[in-house]
Design a protein around this motif. Structure first.
Motif, PDB file in Angstrom:
ATOM      1  N   ASN A  23     -18.034  18.289 -21.121  1.00 22.63           N
ATOM      2  CA  ASN A  23     -16.924  19.227 -21.006  1.00 22.63           C
ATOM      3  C   ASN A  23     -15.890  18.631 -20.055  1.00 22.63           C
ATOM      4  N   GLU A  24     -14.672  18.419 -20.589  1.00 21.39           N
ATOM      5  CA  GLU A  24     -13.624  17.766 -19.802  1.00 21.39           C
ATOM      6  C   GLU A  24     -13.327  18.508 -18.500  1.00 21.39           C
ATOM      7  N   LYS A  25     -13.588  19.798 -18.482  1.00 22.63           N
ATOM      8  CA  LYS A  25     -13.285  20.577 -17.271  1.00 22.63           C
ATOM      9  C   LYS A  25     -14.428  20.566 -16.266  1.00 22.63           C
ATOM     10  N   LYS A  26     -15.566  19.976 -16.644  1.00 30.37           N
ATOM     11  CA  LYS A  26     -16.714  20.015 -15.736  1.00 30.37           C
ATOM     12  C   LYS A  26     -17.297  18.637 -15.482  1.00 30.37           C
ATOM     13  N   PRO A  27     -16.585  17.831 -14.692  1.00 37.21           N
ATOM     14  CA  PRO A  27     -17.165  16.531 -14.336  1.00 37.21           C
ATOM     15  C   PRO A  27     -18.455  16.724 -13.547  1.00 37.21           C
ATOM     16  N   CYS A  28     -19.350  15.741 -13.638  1.00 36.74           N
ATOM     17  CA  CYS A  28     -20.578  15.799 -12.822  1.00 36.74           C
ATOM     18  C   CYS A  28     -20.304  15.374 -11.384  1.00 36.74           C
ATOM     19  N   LYS A  29     -19.184  14.668 -11.156  1.00 38.72           N
ATOM     20  CA  LYS A  29     -18.771  14.320  -9.801  1.00 38.72           C
ATOM     21  C   LYS A  29     -17.247  14.193  -9.794  1.00 38.72           C
ATOM     22  N   ARG A  30     -16.653  14.593  -8.700  1.00 37.80           N
ATOM     23  CA  ARG A  30     -15.192  14.508  -8.632  1.00 37.80           C
ATOM     24  C   ARG A  30     -14.753  14.264  -7.209  1.00 37.80           C
ATOM     25  N   PHE A  31     -13.769  13.379  -7.027  1.00 41.17           N
ATOM     26  CA  PHE A  31     -13.162  13.283  -5.707  1.00 41.17           C
ATOM     27  C   PHE A  31     -11.731  12.785  -5.834  1.00 41.17           C
ATOM     28  N   VAL A  32     -10.947  13.229  -4.882  1.00 44.85           N
ATOM     29  CA  VAL A  32      -9.518  12.915  -4.854  1.00 44.85           C
ATOM     30  C   VAL A  32      -9.266  12.001  -3.668  1.00 44.85           C
ATOM     31  N   LEU A  33      -8.653  10.864  -3.948  1.00 46.82           N
ATOM     32  CA  LEU A  33      -8.356   9.904  -2.889  1.00 46.82           C
ATOM     33  C   LEU A  33      -6.897   9.457  -3.008  1.00 46.82           C
ATOM     34  N   TYR A  34      -6.382   8.924  -1.903  1.00 43.44           N
ATOM     35  CA  TYR A  34      -5.001   8.428  -1.897  1.00 43.44           C
ATOM     36  C   TYR A  34      -5.000   6.916  -1.716  1.00 43.44           C
ATOM     37  N   TYR A  35      -4.226   6.270  -2.574  1.00 41.02           N
ATOM     38  CA  TYR A  35      -4.098   4.816  -2.611  1.00 41.02           C
ATOM     39  C   TYR A  35      -2.787   4.439  -1.941  1.00 41.02           C
ATOM     40  N   HIS A  36      -2.858   3.502  -1.003  1.00 47.18           N
ATOM     41  CA  HIS A  36      -1.676   3.085  -0.238  1.00 47.18           C
ATOM     42  C   HIS A  36      -1.420   1.602  -0.492  1.00 47.18           C
ATOM     43  N   ASP A  37      -0.236   1.259  -0.923  1.00 46.33           N
ATOM     44  CA  ASP A  37       0.083  -0.133  -1.243  1.00 46.33           C
ATOM     45  C   ASP A  37       1.294  -0.593  -0.446  1.00 46.33           C
ATOM     46  N   ILE A  38       1.073  -1.575   0.419  1.00 45.73           N
ATOM     47  CA  ILE A  38       2.167  -2.146   1.224  1.00 45.73           C
ATOM     48  C   ILE A  38       2.348  -3.593   0.782  1.00 45.73           C
ATOM     49  N   LEU A  39       3.482  -3.865   0.160  1.00 49.87           N
ATOM     50  CA  LEU A  39       3.697  -5.175  -0.461  1.00 49.87           C
ATOM     51  C   LEU A  39       4.135  -6.211   0.577  1.00 49.87           C
ATOM     52  N   PHE A  40       3.541  -7.355   0.496  1.00 55.14           N
ATOM     53  CA  PHE A  40       3.882  -8.492   1.377  1.00 55.14           C
ATOM     54  C   PHE A  40       5.301  -8.965   1.073  1.00 55.14           C
ATOM     55  N   ASN A  41       6.093  -9.091   2.154  1.00 56.83           N
ATOM     56  CA  ASN A  41       7.477  -9.554   1.958  1.00 56.83           C
ATOM     57  C   ASN A  41       7.717 -10.902   2.639  1.00 56.83           C
ATOM     58  N   GLY A  42       6.651 -11.536   3.069  1.00 57.99           N
ATOM     59  CA  GLY A  42       6.783 -12.833   3.713  1.00 57.99           C
ATOM     60  C   GLY A  42       6.667 -12.759   5.228  1.00 57.99           C
ATOM     61  N   THR A  43       6.943 -11.568   5.775  1.00 54.04           N
ATOM     62  CA  THR A  43       6.912 -11.463   7.243  1.00 54.04           C
ATOM     63  C   THR A  43       5.994 -10.351   7.755  1.00 54.04           C
ATOM     64  N   ASN A  44       5.468  -9.507   6.853  1.00 53.33           N
ATOM     65  CA  ASN A  44       4.669  -8.349   7.303  1.00 53.33           C
ATOM     66  C   ASN A  44       3.178  -8.532   7.036  1.00 53.33           C
ATOM     67  N   ALA A  45       2.664  -9.731   7.236  1.00 54.74           N
ATOM     68  CA  ALA A  45       1.265 -10.008   6.886  1.00 54.74           C
ATOM     69  C   ALA A  45       0.285  -9.085   7.604  1.00 54.74           C
ATOM     70  N   SER A  46       0.614  -8.651   8.804  1.00 55.15           N
ATOM     71  CA  SER A  46      -0.359  -7.809   9.515  1.00 55.15           C
ATOM     72  C   SER A  46      -0.495  -6.436   8.869  1.00 55.15           C
ATOM     73  N   ASN A  47       0.559  -5.920   8.271  1.00 56.69           N
ATOM     74  CA  ASN A  47       0.478  -4.610   7.611  1.00 56.69           C
ATOM     75  C   ASN A  47       0.247  -4.689   6.111  1.00 56.69           C
ATOM     76  N   ALA A  48       0.696  -5.755   5.480  1.00 53.98           N
ATOM     77  CA  ALA A  48       0.671  -5.814   4.014  1.00 53.98           C
ATOM     78  C   ALA A  48      -0.753  -5.753   3.486  1.00 53.98           C
ATOM     79  N   THR A  49      -0.911  -5.089   2.334  1.00 54.04           N
ATOM     80  CA  THR A  49      -2.224  -4.973   1.689  1.00 54.04           C
ATOM     81  C   THR A  49      -2.191  -5.573   0.295  1.00 54.04           C
ATOM     82  N   SER A  50      -1.042  -6.050  -0.148  1.00 56.41           N
ATOM     83  CA  SER A  50      -0.916  -6.607  -1.494  1.00 56.41           C
ATOM     84  C   SER A  50       0.192  -7.649  -1.481  1.00 56.41           C
TER      85      SER A  50
END
Lengths: 163, 163, 163
Positions: C11-38
């Motif tokens: 049943n599409e409305k009744k998953p056996c497990k569910r969780f909501v998470l937030y994905y954070h993407d900080i793109l490397f611009n050549g100078t932000n290596a300490s913060n960048a994640t991609s």
């Protein structure tokens, strides 16, 4: 542990849903942006003479017959790359996106495209919307190959898990 | 809705099929085309010092023991890339292609290769031919690592859905 | 062949497990290596003006709320690329890696991210460890988009096969 559980009653000849679509790929050459549907984002690696390492990203129309200009029933979005040094051979991973009155949803596909074989089977690994949680097989058959400019593949999509 | 339906009777210790193979990767360095089985199609991104962003496309032999020159039982075709800035860590997606008297068909695999761990589990997400519609786990164990030139991974493939 | 076998009781409305998470993407611009994640490992292909062909490799934190600095509950490792010439549209394939007292294991996800839609469904195609052999749907909802520098996606993960 149950043998039964590990061998569900699925018959390879009787998919629960099946459709045949044609994939059209027009590679960007720098000047055909209005027609192109894909472009290479890497160069060949020079390992062999069969485009090894060329990675192509596409948003290609899928039609019900093999006419490029037929109304698309879906889009195919994803990538392929060439991976052999001794012959042409590709590897695909992509999503079919349906957004019509007939079907809404996506089908996710991945696998090897051994271009020298008459047909090649890839895996349908999941789906969403009308294709919720589906799995199956997508059989490729080359329908036309016009050098680097254009190729067309018949994709015979057989789904064995339907919800 | 049924709890039963969502928890099929599968026992992690009892795959319906299992085999252990060795993956051999010889990276192209510009001069070893006759031996090389893979090549990098992108350069590092320079985010960290662990090859982040290097994408390697391979067509590698899979053997039943850890000797590079043993007769291959399958080919592994696909790609991996390095994805961390603080350590070596890779991500794989590929197809095992069997074409022998014993097995014909493909197995599709994807997942993270956390190279610092002794073993890492990836997902078998589908199969074709003799491995029609299979799913399971592929456990990586590094067997040899000789700098950039060559590495070898033991892949323990456990299938839990067989048809 | 059995209709029952091909339409398990999910049943599409009744998953056996569910969780909501937030994905954070900080793109490397050549100078932000300490913060960048991609970081982007290819350039745009110049097919259109929507970054077609830009391939980004990431190791991004996943948090339970939408604060970048909340303690990560998982890492997301994988890649996305832009694939359309007429609008922004991406395609993702990645692994969620859990390594906490609460969860150990991985979840593998792939599919199209049609960024113009309010929500987009991708496929959960497999899992390992605590998520052994799982399948399901991962729904994306853009939570923040700050130019090239940073974006955040809510990922609502619904699992329908649990073992």
């Amino acid at each position: 542990y149950s043998t039964l559980a590990n061998s569900k009653n699925i018959n390879e000849k009787k998919p629960c849903k099946r459709f045949v679509l044609y994939y059209h790929d027009i590679l960007f050459n720098g000047t055909n942006a209005s027609n192109a549907t894909s472009a290479a984002t890497t160069n060949d690696t020079k390992l062999g003479n069969f485009k090894h390492g060329k990675l192509v990203i596409f948003d290609d129309p899928m039609t019900k017959d093999n006419h490029l200009l037929s109304p698309p029933l879906a889009r195919a979005q994803g990538f392929y790359f060439y991976d052999m040094k001794t012959t042409y051979n590709a590897w695909f991973s992509y999503t079919l996106i349906f957004n019509s009155s007939e079907h809404k949803g996506t089908i996710n596909i991945m696998g090897a495209d051994m271009m020298d074989e008459e047909t090649r089977d890839l895996s349908v690994v999941g789906g969403t919307g009308d294709f919720f949680m589906t799995r199956g097989i997508c059989t490729f058959r080359t329908d036309a190959f016009e050098g680097a400019a254009y190729f067309r593949v018949q994709m015979d999509i057989k789904l064995y898990e339907c919800y």
